[in-house]
Enzyme design. Structure first.
Site, PDB file in Angstrom:
ATOM      1  N   HIS A 106      -1.592   5.699  -8.762  1.00 32.41           N
ATOM      2  CA  HIS A 106      -1.569   6.245  -7.525  1.00 32.41           C
ATOM      3  C   HIS A 106      -0.608   6.996  -7.531  1.00 32.41           C
ATOM      4  CE1 HIS A 106      -2.204   5.565  -2.899  1.00 32.41           C
ATOM      5  NE2 HIS A 106      -1.315   6.398  -3.103  1.00 32.41           N
TER       6      HIS A 106
ATOM      7  N   ASN B 111      -6.286   7.105  -7.880  1.00 34.11           N
ATOM      8  CA  ASN B 111      -6.453   7.120  -6.109  1.00 34.11           C
ATOM      9  C   ASN B 111      -6.336   8.544  -6.039  1.00 34.11           C
ATOM     10  OD1 ASN B 111      -5.686   6.408  -3.364  1.00 34.11           O
ATOM     11  ND2 ASN B 111      -3.997   7.862  -3.903  1.00 34.11           N
ATOM     12  N   GLU B 112      -7.100   9.082  -5.203  1.00 34.86           N
ATOM     13  CA  GLU B 112      -7.545  10.420  -4.955  1.00 34.86           C
ATOM     14  C   GLU B 112      -7.155  11.425  -6.109  1.00 34.86           C
ATOM     15  OE1 GLU B 112      -4.938  11.419  -1.361  1.00 34.86           O
ATOM     16  OE2 GLU B 112      -6.215   9.918  -0.026  1.00 34.86           O
TER      17      GLU B 112
ATOM     18  N   GLN C 229       5.620   4.375  -3.333  1.00 34.29           N
ATOM     19  CA  GLN C 229       5.806   4.552  -1.801  1.00 34.29           C
ATOM     20  C   GLN C 229       6.777   3.333  -1.162  1.00 34.29           C
ATOM     21  OE1 GLN C 229       1.807   5.991  -0.855  1.00 34.29           O
ATOM     22  NE2 GLN C 229       2.877   6.973   0.714  1.00 34.29           N
TER      23      GLN C 229
HETATM   24  C1  GCO Z   1      -2.802   9.907  -0.041  1.00 38.49           C
HETATM   25  C2  GCO Z   1      -2.157   8.633  -0.499  1.00 38.49           C
HETATM   26  C3  GCO Z   1      -1.260   7.942   0.384  1.00 38.49           C
HETATM   27  C4  GCO Z   1      -0.650   8.719   1.476  1.00 38.49           C
HETATM   28  C5  GCO Z   1      -1.810   8.681   2.625  1.00 38.49           C
HETATM   29  C6  GCO Z   1      -0.952   9.385   3.901  1.00 38.49           C
HETATM   30  O1  GCO Z   1      -3.692   9.584   0.350  1.00 38.49           O
HETATM   31  O2  GCO Z   1      -1.897  10.774  -0.228  1.00 38.49           O
HETATM   32  O3  GCO Z   1      -3.174   7.829  -1.061  1.00 38.49           O
HETATM   33  O4  GCO Z   1      -0.393   7.476  -0.504  1.00 38.49           O
HETATM   34  O5  GCO Z   1       0.498   8.066   1.863  1.00 38.49           O
HETATM   35  O6  GCO Z   1      -2.887   9.347   2.432  1.00 38.49           O
HETATM   36  O7  GCO Z   1      -0.716  10.794   3.670  1.00 38.49           O
END
Ligand code: GCO
Length: 390
Positions: free
Chosen positions: A113, A156-157, A19
């Site tokens: 990520h 991440n997520e 990003q």
């Molecule tokens: C996600 C990521 C971030 C996003 C944020 C806003 O959660 O998607 O970790 O990269 O930019 O959450 O949408």
């Protein structure tokens, strides 16, 4: 009223490599941006050029009074082709860690990520037979630069990753894009396996606390929809929280809240207060998310690894964040073990195919790359310095 946070509470901001770095030519997002351009998907391009300007970014954060920075390592740069690692790129990330430490910032390092090297996709991505092993081979190399890092997030997520990749698989099979999709467990399972294999590895060679970060949707049941709510919540987040049971911490990422009725998640209705993401303004979501995570995971310490708002109005960012911190403080006062708050995001950055939703504490001129701190940066810095919210 003054609300004080626990001693040693981390106060910082978060970013992700793709990003902000720019020119991540060798990953699946770069390819998707180009393949989907005809649908209006925008390019990350130079992004914020943070690959070259990370020291300036970190200095602004530290000078404002914050003491932690969450950022991610880009797998496609570290391992540009299978099994071939770039020592120069690893040295770059080591310099980032040293820069953070030198500025008194606690680095919170995310190993993955959302992006994958192109070759990983060609080998079948997360559905490929060796996906967790391939991830671990990369993690082993990444660990070589993590000395002195106290907090590591493996993936991440994973739930959003499972949602996105599940949706893309359906599109590839000829279906229209499923906007109401839930995370696809076929992707969730290998991600969980990868986390379970990588976490002990990182722990054994670093002194870091290791966990992963889960997108929490603060789902609330409509009256009579309790059973559907439980089922959706399991598929959306609880299976990923369960996988954090043996971790040193879990990352909570929260932006908004949604209702679940007997048909599933209710879309955010149009409303003038909606954020630039089209999400409902729900600063209370953070409290719901933290309490739910605590209910599932008991004593596993929590770090807020993302919370923020996409808005062009910085006063609104301050208001939202202040309210969210109030709800967080209530949860802490109720005895939930929360170790820190990392705001999303340090910079206005590439919001996965769009530039319009601005989450940053700092504006970035995308032609000169000049950084312009917004009032919210100084405001969050003053909360951090006081370790308290007025
Ligand atoms: C996600 C990521 C971030 C996003 C944020 C806003 O959660 O998607 O970790 O990269 O930019 O959450 O949408």
């Amino acid at each position: 009223m003054t609300r004080t946070f626990p001693d040693g509470f981390l106060w910082g901001a978060a970013t992700a490599a793709h990003q902000i770095e720019g020119n991540n030519l060798n990953n699946d997002w770069w390819k998707l941006e180009h393949d989907a351009a005809r649908y209006g998907v925008q390019f990350s391009g130079d992004a914020c050029d943070s690959y070259h300007r990370f020291d300036e970014d970190m200095k602004l954060l530290a000078d404002a009074g914050l003491d932690a920075y969450r950022f991610s390592l880009e797998w496609s740069r570290i391992e540009p082709s299978p099994g071939k690692f770039s020592l120069a790129v690893l040295a770059h990330y080591r310099r980032m860690i040293d820069t953070a430490l030198g500025l008194g910032l606690t680095p919170v390092v995310t190993l993955h990520h959302f992006t994958h090297p192109l070759w990983f996709g060609e080998l079948g991505g997360w559905l490929g037979p060796d996906a967790p092993d391939l991830f671990c081979r990369y993690v082993e190399q990444a660990c070589s630069v993590l000395d002195g890092v106290e907090w590591v997030c493996t993936i991440n997520e994973p739930n959003v990753l499972a949602l996105n990749h599940g949706a893309l698989r359906r599109v590839a099979a000829g279906e229209p894009y499923p906007f109401d999709a839930l995370p696809d467990p076929d992707f969730g399972e290998p991600l969980i396996a990868a986390h379970r294999a990588a976490a002990p590895m990182v722990r054994s060679v670093t002194r870091a606390r290791v966990g992963w970060t889960v997108a929490n949707q603060a789902l609330v049941a409509a009256p009579g929809a309790e059973a559907k709510h439980a089922a959706v919540q399991h598929q959306w987040e609880d299976m990923y929280l369960d996988a954090a049971r043996d971790d040193d911490f879990v990352g909570v990422q929260s932006y908004t809240s949604q209702t679940v009725d007997e048909h599933g998640i209710v879309a955010h209705p149009e409303h003038p207060d909606n954020t630039l993401m089209g999400w409902a303004y729900r600063a209370d979501a953070l409290g719901i998310a933290v309490r739910h995570t605590h209910e599932v995971l008991g004593d596993v310490p929590i770090v807020i690894t993302e919370n923020g708002i996409a808005t062009a109005d910085d006063e609104r960012r301050i208001a939202y964040t202040g309210e969210a911190l109030g709800h967080l403080g209530d949860a802490v006062d109720d005895g939930i073990d929360v170790r820190g708050y990392l705001h999303w995001s340090l910079l206005d950055n590439f919001e996965w195919g769009r530039w319009e939703p601005t989450f940053g504490l700092i504006e970035v001129d995308r032609t000169t790359f000049e950084r312009r701190p917004k009032p919210s940066l100084a405001w969050l810095g003053s909360v951090a310095r006081a370790n308290a919210l007025e």
